[in-house]
Design an enzyme around this catalytic site. Structure first.
Site, PDB file in Angstrom:
ATOM      1  N   ASP A   1     -29.039  55.596   8.787  1.00 18.84           N
ATOM      2  CA  ASP A   1     -28.982  55.914  10.203  1.00 18.84           C
ATOM      3  C   ASP A   1     -27.879  56.933  10.483  1.00 18.84           C
ATOM      4  O   ASP A   1     -26.713  56.678  10.190  1.00 18.84           O
ATOM      5  CB  ASP A   1     -28.719  54.631  11.000  1.00 18.84           C
TER       6      ASP A   1
ATOM      7  N   HIS B   1     -26.879  57.806  13.432  1.00 17.24           N
ATOM      8  CA  HIS B   1     -26.329  57.559  14.762  1.00 17.24           C
ATOM      9  C   HIS B   1     -25.006  56.806  14.698  1.00 17.24           C
ATOM     10  O   HIS B   1     -24.882  55.673  15.163  1.00 17.24           O
ATOM     11  CB  HIS B   1     -27.334  56.794  15.618  1.00 17.24           C
TER      12      HIS B   1
ATOM     13  N   CYS C   1     -29.466  64.175  15.468  1.00 22.87           N
ATOM     14  CA  CYS C   1     -29.866  63.174  14.471  1.00 22.87           C
ATOM     15  C   CYS C   1     -30.940  63.693  13.514  1.00 22.87           C
ATOM     16  O   CYS C   1     -30.932  63.354  12.335  1.00 22.87           O
ATOM     17  CB  CYS C   1     -30.318  61.890  15.150  1.00 22.87           C
TER      18      CYS C   1
END
Length: 423
Positions: A315, A317, A105
């Site tokens: 994000d 993820h 990430c």
């Protein structure tokens, strides 16, 4: 017998990697379904621009920096490049991993920061992209002729070609200069390998090395990573002006090279020091700011703005299939249309702040803005140059953190973005 044992251990390691990768692909394949709610009573600030979310009839356009409707804010957010976990690419260097799900990430957030710098470097400032369709710049939208362009002619337009070229540089293959394979390879010099966690400070140096190696594609762009200052009185992270000028200056009549300035900082101990929130907001209101590689503890995010006491972010993820970037590949998975936000109080104190200066004038303006007095300055612009030994020794787990003068020291970062492991 020893050879057989080694082979069995290697096979078990590969099986474990595949099992963990499969689990992470399932775990992160559906985590972006929720949407954040935004207040219509407060403006949203995103990378140097202000957006009013009030209903059009209630919007006082004279009272805000840039008064636009809700849809325009969504267009601008959707125009940011979004890089997430991917699966199904060729094995990463020195491993059998074919996905970065569950550990990559920070590298993906780093890609987003670099990509924002490249958009400013190579694209028109008012370029917009939305839901797979190119939106023309404001001057072109006024042209009636542009309304009659076919989809095929749009794909052939230089601006769209540049958009796709930037995305190809971040492709999930070993030849892409800023792809996950290349970043993992460059991370080896900092003691990192595929499957490890990368802190924001290490990521900044990886980006610098990647851009240095891509001089053929980007001859007019350099990256400067701020060094830990040796000033004992303040222990601030410093941008040394002589070093930046040395990178950017060229003999006349050539212009200065454009520069990305990356500043790794630590804004507190194990938790964010609330005194820095105002400073972070001020940085995100600068047009030269290209975002922050940060996140929550054990969870990297790319911060691009804020509303009131909440950070706006992209994000990484979310695990998506790898995209073949040859020919006219689909673009939708590289753009996110749902803005997300989180409270400042949940922000991990370890982060890397990015700035872009097109030329010398923009760099001097950045220095002037950042030179204003702050109760809790996050970094400083300082005359002179860093020590050569400091430049030679790339930091791995050490970043500067800022507290009151009576509280200077090092803190345990085991629970922060710099050092953590997800099992």
């Amino acid at each position: 017998m020893e050879i057989k044992d080694d082979q069995e251990a290697e096979d078990k390691g590969r099986f474990k990697d595949k099992l963990v990768s499969a689990w992470n692909s399932v775990k992160y394949g559906w985590t972006l379904k929720q949407k954040s709610k935004f207040s219509k009573r407060s403006p949203v600030f995103m990378l140097g621009k202000s957006y009013e979310l009030k209903d059009e009839e209630n919007c006082n356009c004279a009272s805000v920096i840039v008064a636009v409707d809700q849809q325009h804010f969504r267009w601008c957010f959707a125009s940011l490049l979004w890089f997430t976990y991917r699966r199904g690419f060729r094995p990463l260097p020195g491993s059998s991993l074919t996905t970065d799900s569950g550990w990559g990430c920070v590298l993906r957030s780093s890609q987003m920061l670099l990509a924002q710098g490249l958009l400013l470097h190579l694209m028109s400032p008012d370029w917009l992209y939305l839901h797979g369709f190119l939106l023309f710049s404001s001057s072109e939208r006024e042209s009636k002729r542009s309304r009659h362009l076919s989809w095929g002619s749009i794909l052939d337009r230089p601006v769209e070609s540049t958009h796709r070229r930037i995305l190809r540089w971040f492709a999930d293959n070993p030849t892409a200069p800023f792809g996950i394979h290349r970043l993992v390879e460059l991370g080896k010099s900092s003691g990192k390998k595929a499957g490890d966690w990368y802190g924001p400070s290490i990521a900044a140096h990886i980006l610098r090395k990647a851009v240095e190696a891509a001089v053929v594609d980007l001859p007019n762009l350099v990256v400067y990573v701020a060094q830990d200052c040796t000033n004992v009185s303040f222990l601030l992270c410093s941008v040394y002006l002589q070093d930046v000028r040395k990178l950017c200056e060229r003999p006349l009549p050539q212009h200065w090279k454009s520069v990305l300035i990356l500043v790794p900082v630590r804004l507190g101990g194990q938790d964010l020091n609330p005194s820095y929130i105002t400073s972070v907001k001020k940085l995100l209101m600068l047009e030269c700011c290209i975002g922050i590689i940060g996140g929550k503890p054990k969870h990297s995010l790319f911060f691009v703005g804020f509303q009131d006491d909440h950070l706006l972010y992209l994000d990484p993820h979310y695990c998506q299939p790898t995209v073949d970037v040859t020919n006219n590949f689909p673009l939708e998975s590289f753009h996110c249309k749902n803005p997300r936000k989180m409270p400042f109080s949940r922000m991990d104190p370890s982060c890397t702040i990015g700035f872009y200066a097109k030329g010398q004038m923009e760099f001097e303006s950045l220095c002037a803005v950042s030179a204003s007095a702050e109760t809790y300055p996050m970094f400083i612009f300082e005359e002179g140059k860093t020590r050569e030994e400091a430049r030679a020794n790339t930091p791995t787990h050490s970043v500067t953190f800022l507290q009151r003068k009576t509280q200077l020291g090092r803190v345990d970062t085991n629970n922060s973005m710099d050092e953590f492991v997800l099992l």
